[in-house]
Motif scaffolding. Structure first.
Motif, PDB file in Angstrom:
ATOM      1  N   UNK A 306       4.190  -5.497   1.275  1.00  0.00           N
ATOM      2  CA  UNK A 306       3.289  -4.563   0.609  1.00  0.00           C
ATOM      3  C   UNK A 306       1.848  -5.048   0.803  1.00  0.00           C
ATOM      4  N   UNK A 307       0.998  -4.151   1.206  1.00  0.00           N
ATOM      5  CA  UNK A 307      -0.421  -4.472   1.378  1.00  0.00           C
ATOM      6  C   UNK A 307      -1.205  -3.693   0.326  1.00  0.00           C
ATOM      7  N   UNK A 308      -1.780  -4.420  -0.598  1.00  0.00           N
ATOM      8  CA  UNK A 308      -2.656  -3.799  -1.597  1.00  0.00           C
ATOM      9  C   UNK A 308      -4.047  -3.630  -1.000  1.00  0.00           C
ATOM     10  N   UNK A 309      -4.614  -4.732  -0.515  1.00  0.00           N
ATOM     11  CA  UNK A 309      -5.906  -4.725   0.184  1.00  0.00           C
ATOM     12  C   UNK A 309      -5.851  -5.809   1.241  1.00  0.00           C
ATOM     13  N   UNK A 310      -6.180  -5.431   2.455  1.00  0.00           N
ATOM     14  CA  UNK A 310      -6.180  -6.398   3.544  1.00  0.00           C
ATOM     15  C   UNK A 310      -7.555  -7.072   3.626  1.00  0.00           C
ATOM     16  N   UNK A 338      15.753  -8.193  -3.803  1.00  0.00           N
ATOM     17  CA  UNK A 338      14.862  -8.061  -2.646  1.00  0.00           C
ATOM     18  C   UNK A 338      13.794  -9.156  -2.623  1.00  0.00           C
ATOM     19  N   UNK A 339      13.392  -9.533  -1.396  1.00  0.00           N
ATOM     20  CA  UNK A 339      12.290 -10.457  -1.196  1.00  0.00           C
ATOM     21  C   UNK A 339      11.063  -9.632  -0.816  1.00  0.00           C
ATOM     22  N   UNK A 340       9.987  -9.790  -1.580  1.00  0.00           N
ATOM     23  CA  UNK A 340       8.794  -8.969  -1.411  1.00  0.00           C
ATOM     24  C   UNK A 340       7.608  -9.874  -1.077  1.00  0.00           C
ATOM     25  N   UNK A 341       6.900  -9.519  -0.009  1.00  0.00           N
ATOM     26  CA  UNK A 341       5.676 -10.204   0.381  1.00  0.00           C
ATOM     27  C   UNK A 341       4.518  -9.256   0.102  1.00  0.00           C
ATOM     28  N   UNK A 342       3.586  -9.682  -0.759  1.00  0.00           N
ATOM     29  CA  UNK A 342       2.465  -8.847  -1.171  1.00  0.00           C
ATOM     30  C   UNK A 342       1.167  -9.463  -0.681  1.00  0.00           C
ATOM     31  N   UNK A 343       0.302  -8.626  -0.092  1.00  0.00           N
ATOM     32  CA  UNK A 343      -1.004  -9.071   0.410  1.00  0.00           C
ATOM     33  C   UNK A 343      -2.084  -8.371  -0.416  1.00  0.00           C
ATOM     34  N   UNK A 344      -2.917  -9.186  -1.051  1.00  0.00           N
ATOM     35  CA  UNK A 344      -4.041  -8.649  -1.823  1.00  0.00           C
ATOM     36  C   UNK A 344      -5.273  -9.466  -1.442  1.00  0.00           C
ATOM     37  N   UNK A 345      -6.085  -8.905  -0.579  1.00  0.00           N
ATOM     38  CA  UNK A 345      -7.243  -9.602   0.028  1.00  0.00           C
ATOM     39  C   UNK A 345      -6.763 -10.898   0.667  1.00  0.00           C
ATOM     40  N   UNK A 346      -7.193 -12.071   0.160  1.00  0.00           N
ATOM     41  CA  UNK A 346      -6.867 -13.332   0.805  1.00  0.00           C
ATOM     42  C   UNK A 346      -5.702 -14.040   0.132  1.00  0.00           C
TER      43      UNK A 346
END
Length: 446
Positions: A306-310, A338-346
């Motif tokens: 999941x990408x919140x903000x790149x 489930x395994x979830x990878x979340x990206x929020x800025x850095x």
């Protein structure tokens, strides 16, 4: 509760020493000042009493001879203190007493005379009282000066000790962060034959401990590197021999175990390089979203991203992929989907929905070759502990921060904070559309 309300500076040795010196000096000055004051008052009163009695003898002789008594003597004066009057009339004794007369301190002397009367003599005590007050002021001034000098000298001496203790604490913190070359190098500890204070003894002990720890760590690193290096050659031969075996279940088991040994050997070599601080990051600017996708795709696991903000980050692509790959592999191996990878800025967060990290890992961090069982009675969380250890070491090389925690509703959470590109602001990658605060980018499967 009372200690918690005090300022933080009250916990320092300098403040405690100042308070102790002040209290002790005040007690000493008060005791000595009181003693000197009492002795001075007694001496002044004794001298005035002797003078009054001698003058009283002359006055009594003049009274008997019928001569004038003088201005300071009188018979039955109305302002005579009652105790002196009673002593002369009732007990027929002479007496003296210090009392106020018209606002001035006065020494009275009395003697009984014929007819039940009292002959009284008074002498002015103002000069003696003024001398006592001058002595008190001198005592207070000298006590204040002595307190200031003693406190200054004491603080200077204590400051020298506290500076040395602060340096020792600073070196100890450097050692705790991995700088085993840090030393106090106190010159007083270079001469064992000379008398040494406690700070010198602590500094010498810390330097000895650091040197011993460094020698043992280097020996362990050399041993690990040597063993891992020597194992690579026979393992390569064993792997080649396993490839020649006929197909079948036994061959698959042998190849699987050989592969596990090779991976373990490579992990040990990587850890030895990390321990020796021989790793250097090859930094460049990368978009975090696509880089994370490649790292997760390489694990071959079913993982939701999941990408919140790149954002663009300054990092080493290979090392970051190694960190993310280990975190995702650990989540699948020891957690539950489930395994979830979340990206929020850095910030990259890897979460599973298993039993969470064991307590020792949350308190002390990953430890190599320690089983991660303890998350459940089934002992599902087992392993060598090298994956998270390597991830932590590589994160340090990248200048990133890796934190481990457990989610309130269950599951292990690993949070990786990367340095942002200088003067970079969080922004959405070009060409990507979002339809809410989060968006599932893709799901990769085995």
């Amino acid at each position: 509760m009372r200690a918690e309300l005090l300022p933080a500076r009250t916990a320092t040795l300098r403040w405690k020493s100042a308070a102790f010196i002040t209290v002790m000096c005040c007690l000493l000055a008060t005791s000595l000042g009181t003693l000197v004051h009492v002795l001075a008052v007694r001496q002044a009163q004794a001298h005035a009493r002797d003078s009054a009695l001698a003058e009283l003898d002359r006055t009594v002789a003049a009274y008997v001879a019928g001569e004038p008594l003088g201005d300071n003597a009188a018979v039955d004066p109305p302002d005579l203190p009652a105790p002196l009057r009673a002593m002369a009339v009732t007990r027929h004794e002479r007496g003296t007493q210090l009392a106020d007369h018209q606002g001035c301190p006065t020494m009275w002397a009395t003697a009984p005379v014929s007819g039940g009367k009292v002959l009284a003599l008074r002498l002015d005590f103002s000069d003696q009282a003024a001398a006592v007050r001058s002595l008190d002021r001198a005592i207070i001034a000298s006590s204040g000066a002595a307190l200031g000098l003693t406190l200054g000298a004491g603080l200077i001496s204590v400051s020298r000790v506290t500076r040395r203790l602060h340096r020792i604490a600073h070196v100890a913190r450097r050692i705790s962060t991995g700088d085993l070359d840090a030393r106090v190098n106190d010159p007083r500890a270079q001469h064992p034959g000379r008398a040494q204070d406690e700070a010198t003894a602590v500094a010498a002990a810390l330097d000895t401990m650091a040197a011993t720890l460094q020698a043992k760590l280097h020996s362990e690193q050399r041993f690990t590197a040597d063993v891992s290096h020597e194992l690579r050659t026979p393992l390569a031969g064993l792997h080649a021999a396993a490839e020649l075996l006929p197909p079948g279940r036994p061959t698959e088991m042998v190849r699987d175990r050989v592969g596990a040994l090779r991976r373990l050997t490579e992990d040990l070599l990587e850890i030895s390089r990390l321990d020796a601080q021989a790793e250097r990051a090859d930094l460049d600017i990368h978009a975090l979203g696509p880089l994370t996708e490649r790292a997760v795709r390489a694990t071959g696991t079913e993982t939701e991203i999941r990408i919140v903000r790149d954002a663009h980050v300054e990092t080493d692509r290979r090392r970051l992929e190694r960190v993310l790959g280990n975190l995702v592999a650990n989540a699948h191996k020891h957690g539950c989907p489930p395994v979830v990878v979340t990206i929020d800025t850095h910030v990259v967060t890897v979460r599973d929905h298993g039993d969470g990290y064991p307590a020792y890992l949350l308190d002390q961090g990953p430890q190599r070759f320690r089983s991660q069982s303890g998350g459940s009675e089934s002992g599902k969380r087992t392993g060598h502990g090298l994956g998270l250890t390597i991830a932590t070491g590589q994160a340090d090389v990248l200048g990133a921060t890796l934190r481990f925690s457990n989610a309130p509703d269950g599951g292990a959470v690993a949070e990786l904070r990367l340095p942002l590109e200088p003067a970079d602001q969080p922004r959405q990658p070009q060409g990507q559309e979002t339809h809410g605060p989060e968006k599932v980018v893709f799901r990769t499967t085995r």
